[in-house]
Each structure stands twice: as structure tokens, then as C-alpha cells.
Design an enzyme around this catalytic site. Sequence first.
Site, PDB file in Angstrom:
ATOM      1  N   HIS A 238       0.830  -1.207   0.000  1.00  0.00           N
ATOM      2  CA  HIS A 238       0.000   0.000   0.000  1.00  0.00           C
ATOM      3  C   HIS A 238       0.867   1.261   0.000  1.00  0.00           C
ATOM      4  CE1 HIS A 238      -3.237  -2.609   2.182  1.00  0.00           C
ATOM      5  NE2 HIS A 238      -2.991  -3.015   0.944  1.00  0.00           N
TER       6      HIS A 238
ATOM      7  N   ASP B  77      -3.028  -2.857  -5.191  1.00  0.00           N
ATOM      8  CA  ASP B  77      -1.948  -3.796  -4.869  1.00  0.00           C
ATOM      9  C   ASP B  77      -1.029  -4.016  -6.064  1.00  0.00           C
ATOM     10  OD1 ASP B  77      -2.649  -4.244  -2.232  1.00  0.00           O
ATOM     11  OD2 ASP B  77      -3.679  -6.143  -2.620  1.00  0.00           O
TER      12      ASP B  77
ATOM     13  N   HIS C  20      -9.109  -2.398  -5.055  1.00  0.00           N
ATOM     14  CA  HIS C  20      -7.979  -2.653  -4.161  1.00  0.00           C
ATOM     15  C   HIS C  20      -6.974  -3.591  -4.817  1.00  0.00           C
ATOM     16  CE1 HIS C  20      -5.738  -2.707  -0.443  1.00  0.00           C
ATOM     17  NE2 HIS C  20      -5.552  -4.001  -0.677  1.00  0.00           N
TER      18      HIS C  20
ATOM     19  N   HIS D 216      -0.167 -10.945  -5.090  1.00  0.00           N
ATOM     20  CA  HIS D 216       1.219 -10.489  -4.931  1.00  0.00           C
ATOM     21  C   HIS D 216       2.215 -11.457  -5.563  1.00  0.00           C
ATOM     22  CE1 HIS D 216      -0.454  -7.543  -2.263  1.00  0.00           C
ATOM     23  NE2 HIS D 216      -0.891  -8.467  -1.424  1.00  0.00           N
TER      24      HIS D 216
END
Length: 306
Positions: free
Chosen positions: A78, A239, A235, A262
Site C-alpha cells: 500500500h 496492490d 484494491h 502479490h
Amino acid sequence: MQTTLKTSVEFKGIGLHSGRPVRMTVRPAAVDHGIIFHRTDAAGDDAYLPALWHMVDQSPLCTKLRTETGVTVSTIEHLMAALAGLGVRNALIDIDGPEVPILDGSAAPFVRKILQSGLEAQSGASLAIKILRPVEVAHNGAVARLEPDSGLFIDFSIAFEDAAIGTQSRSLNMRNGAFVRTLCDSRTFCRQSDVDAMREAGLALGGTTANAVVFDGDLVVSPGGLRHTDEPVRHKMLDALGDLALAGAPILGRYIGVRAGHTMTNRLLRAVFADPTAYEIVECDPETTYSLPGAGVSQGDLALCA
């Protein structure tokens, strides 16, 4: 032209997974410094962790940097998204623990304080990573792909069984203040079943409905509901921007994520940099610079977040 902060900004909070209190200060840095984390509670050169793709220790729940001797900083995505979205190329981040504070679960608190501090233009050449041909990685139905384009674009789609999330998709040209206006206040999210499993595994110890959106079937458990009807996919895009920032320079290309996280984005960067024919480093002319995230961004962009 490169960019740093005008003054240092401090953040205090708890780590999402560790639940530990942490203090972090983002400081201005010189031209070509890059983004570097400094564990102030560690000693020696290993206390400094460059925010680069090859430093990432694979983790499905967050982005974690690790040195060869095991010094780590986790949940950096973030903050990295905020820095990338504001066009900050150079910063030294002092942190007194192993995890960046989660704050409200989005990048907005980082963006707000950094904008209040102000941004400072630097004289160094602005470089970018131009994608020359498509590169894709896939695993268990998740796909992450980069392909050539004129600026940075992010296309993302997600699909969850929970009716309150369902299937969502969004595309965004990341130029100028688009990140600040459209993505930065979207919070991390999870399903109630995931929360229960993580707690049993000793994770998400600092997670609450104040710093994450929790879904349970067709219900939004978190008080106040959603900030956007498609907050989850926004969101995920946030990311992705933070994870792509670990390339070390802005990317000129289109990122396509399908149920990616991720780990997939880091695998994609590793695949790109393993193939010298897939990219080239270019010096940005004024037109290209203006097309990058952060160019011309202002506090007014944050006020327009919608």
C-alpha cells in the site's frame, strides 16, 4: 525529472499480520536513490532493504522484502502504491519493526500525508521500463500479463463465490492523478472464512473491521459498508500498482491481472527481467513523463476520490 518528498512524514500504527505497534518515517532522498526501507531496529548493511523485485520473499498474503540474512519488511504494497501513484522515485523509509502499519487498509492515509508534505522535483533523468512484447505467467487459474502500451494501464478482474463480491472487473489509465482519484482509498478485503483460517495460523493478528473490509456470503460485515461498489477489484489494482513499483522504475505497458495476487505479479516481474528482449530502459521525454502516474497530481485529486 525525478521526484522526492519536500519534508519527512511519520506514520504510527499496527502491522496487519503481526499486530505489533510500528513507527515509520518516509524521508526525502537524493536523485537516483530509489525507494529503500531502513530497519532502524537492525544493525549493519542488512538493515537497508531496496524496494526491488528480486528482494521479494514469495508470500500470498502480502509483499515482503527479505535480505540474505533474514531481515524483512512486509506488507509494503500500500505504501509502494502511494509512492508510485504520486510519482515519488526517491525516498528513505525508516521503520522500527518488520511490518508497515496497515492504517485504514488503503493507501489514502499515505497519499494524504505525503501530499500535505509536498513533492519536490529533482534534476535527474526520468527513466522508465518499456515493455516490448507480451510476457505472461499463469498458475491455478490466475494470470498476470504485461504487454506493450504507451503508458501504464491496469486491467483487473476477480471472481469470488461470496455474493457480496462476485465477479468484478475494471480498467484504468494510470496517468496523472488517476490512482489518487480512483483507487487509493480502496481497502484490503477478505472473507470471514479467510479471517478465521488466518487467525488459526497466527496471521492477521492486527486485522479489524476498521482496517479491512470483511465479507461473509452476501453480507458486508464491516461497519459503514463499502466505499465503492467495486472496492475489492479497485484494491486489487492498488496492490498491483504497488507490486509493479518494485520494478525500480515506472512501467510503460499494460498490466492484465485475472485473479492475480502479490505472488503472481512478482513472478511476472521476474519473467520480464529474465528476458532482455521483453523490455528496454528508456529516458522519458516530457510527453512520456506526463503520461506516468503522479504527473501533475495535487491534493485536489484526493478530494475528487470517487
